[in-house]
Design a protein around this motif. Sequence first.
Motif, short mmCIF file in Angstrom:
data_model
loop_
_atom_site.label_atom_id
_atom_site.label_comp_id
_atom_site.label_asym_id
_atom_site.label_seq_id
_atom_site.Cartn_x
_atom_site.Cartn_y
_atom_site.Cartn_z
N PRO A 1 0.79 -0.74 0.26
CA PRO A 1 0.39 0.33 0.18
C PRO A 1 0.66 1.73 0.43
O PRO A 1 1.58 1.18 0.30
CB PRO A 1 -0.93 -0.68 1.35
N ASP A 2 0.27 2.21 -0.69
CA ASP A 2 1.19 3.58 -0.71
C ASP A 2 1.47 3.99 0.71
O ASP A 2 3.10 4.81 0.76
CB ASP A 2 0.37 4.37 -1.64
N LYS A 3 0.89 4.06 1.90
CA LYS A 3 0.93 4.86 2.96
C LYS A 3 2.41 3.60 3.79
O LYS A 3 3.05 4.17 4.16
CB LYS A 3 0.26 4.45 4.14
N VAL A 4 2.27 3.12 3.13
CA VAL A 4 3.91 1.36 3.58
C VAL A 4 4.70 1.92 2.78
O VAL A 4 5.62 1.88 3.81
CB VAL A 4 2.86 -0.04 3.54
N LYS A 5 4.86 2.42 1.29
CA LYS A 5 5.56 2.50 0.81
C LYS A 5 6.16 3.98 1.28
O LYS A 5 7.87 4.08 1.12
CB LYS A 5 5.88 2.94 -0.28
N GLN A 6 5.65 4.83 1.94
CA GLN A 6 5.99 5.90 2.76
C GLN A 6 6.92 5.66 3.86
O GLN A 6 7.75 6.47 4.27
CB GLN A 6 5.25 6.92 2.86
N GLU A 7 6.18 4.16 4.54
CA GLU A 7 7.01 4.46 6.07
C GLU A 7 8.48 3.74 5.58
O GLU A 7 9.48 3.89 6.41
CB GLU A 7 6.54 3.10 6.43
N TYR A 8 8.41 2.72 4.47
CA TYR A 8 9.83 3.00 4.20
C TYR A 8 10.74 3.95 3.79
O TYR A 8 11.73 3.93 4.15
CB TYR A 8 10.21 1.79 2.58
N PHE A 9 9.90 4.86 3.33
CA PHE A 9 11.21 5.55 2.71
C PHE A 9 11.67 6.88 4.15
O PHE A 9 12.96 7.31 4.03
CB PHE A 9 10.18 7.04 2.34
N ARG A 10 10.20 6.58 4.64
CA ARG A 10 10.88 7.66 5.50
C ARG A 10 11.79 6.80 6.80
O ARG A 10 12.46 7.18 7.92
CB ARG A 10 9.70 7.75 6.51
#
Length: 414
Positions: A275-284
Amino acid sequence: MKRVDDFRLRFAKQELVPIVIGGMGVDISTVELALEVARLGGIGHISDAMVQTVSDRRFDTNFVSQKLKKYKANVASSDKSAVHFNLAELEEATRSHVLHAMDAKRGDGMIFINCMEKLTMNAPRETLRMRLSAALDAGIDGITLSAGLHLGSFALIEDHPRFRDAKLGIIVSSPRALAMFLRKNARLQRLPDYVVVEGPLAGGHLGFGMDWAQYDLRSIVAEVLAFLKAEHLDIPVIAAGGIFTGSDAAAFLEQGAAAVQVATRFTVTRECGLPDKVKQEYFRASEDDIEVNTISPTGYPMRMLKGSPGIGAGIRPNCEAYGYLLDAKGRCAYIDAYNSQVELHPGAKKVSVHDKTCLCTHMRNFDIWTCGQTTWRLKDTTRRAPDGSYQVLSAEQVFHDYQFSVDQKIALPP
């Protein structure tokens, strides 16, 4: 300085860009991601992890709900020995998943499927044979055997008409594991077509103990190459785990590897199933946000983000719906851990379970954020928007960056 595109992975007369995308489940390495990599001339993996769940999402089947309905009376019982998968349905789900990929494949690349031995499913041999055979029936280009030694897996499909046609490979983390596999399967007179050598910096389950930091991928690759040379075996070696740039990849190819397997940088592509929100967790994520723990019921250490919602979550075992990790006697380490906490807290509406996790449910819900050790570097591969979010990449851009970059450079998206 050489780049990845100066090399080719060769299977007989076929030549491919020597980039392989790892098979991340559950449906993280999607068909769409594999198709894009194959179009670009590399090898894309799909995964057969929880394939009936994937089928329900993709094709509106109802395998999970029907299994739960069949075994609903057993939900409150700690004895899961009666809970089994319908092999015909397992076959149908696997075929549909693979056919969806193979029918849409374009380009000169290949599509493989990652098959985990540790998905024992309360009938290890029967379910593994069905998963392997169904994938071959559906025309998969190759099968990568993972999460276990797979000492008997070749024998399960030795009578299949595509046994010597499809590419078959195994993931190992030491020359000793490879030697064991080769000895066990010598009578079949069928060598693996490739060997993925996975180092200690890989994501998800690791082929090491908690002393993983003492090992080094470059050293292991050198040992495997030396072993194959001593045995006069010409088997392509694919290096995997922690290969973050095209320069990293080219260095392994110059060392003698036939290809590299990468995954971390593709977790934040549009084609990835996270999910996109999890991708952002990876980026952060920072380097301190990444841990290796022992909460997997498989017994293998597992690398993930510390903030994964599934860590410590004390949900009731959902084996009647899923049950992919039940061993041959219907047991799972999470069931024991959960029951232990329930006994310690009688009457509690909810318990926390930190020893193990219900991996089936949490992987299905994207609540265990498995990741490679280099995940903290993902923020350096993209651009940050004014609102603080990071730009999701395309698989094509990441693939080409691996293929053509030099001097440890990473091309940012336009």
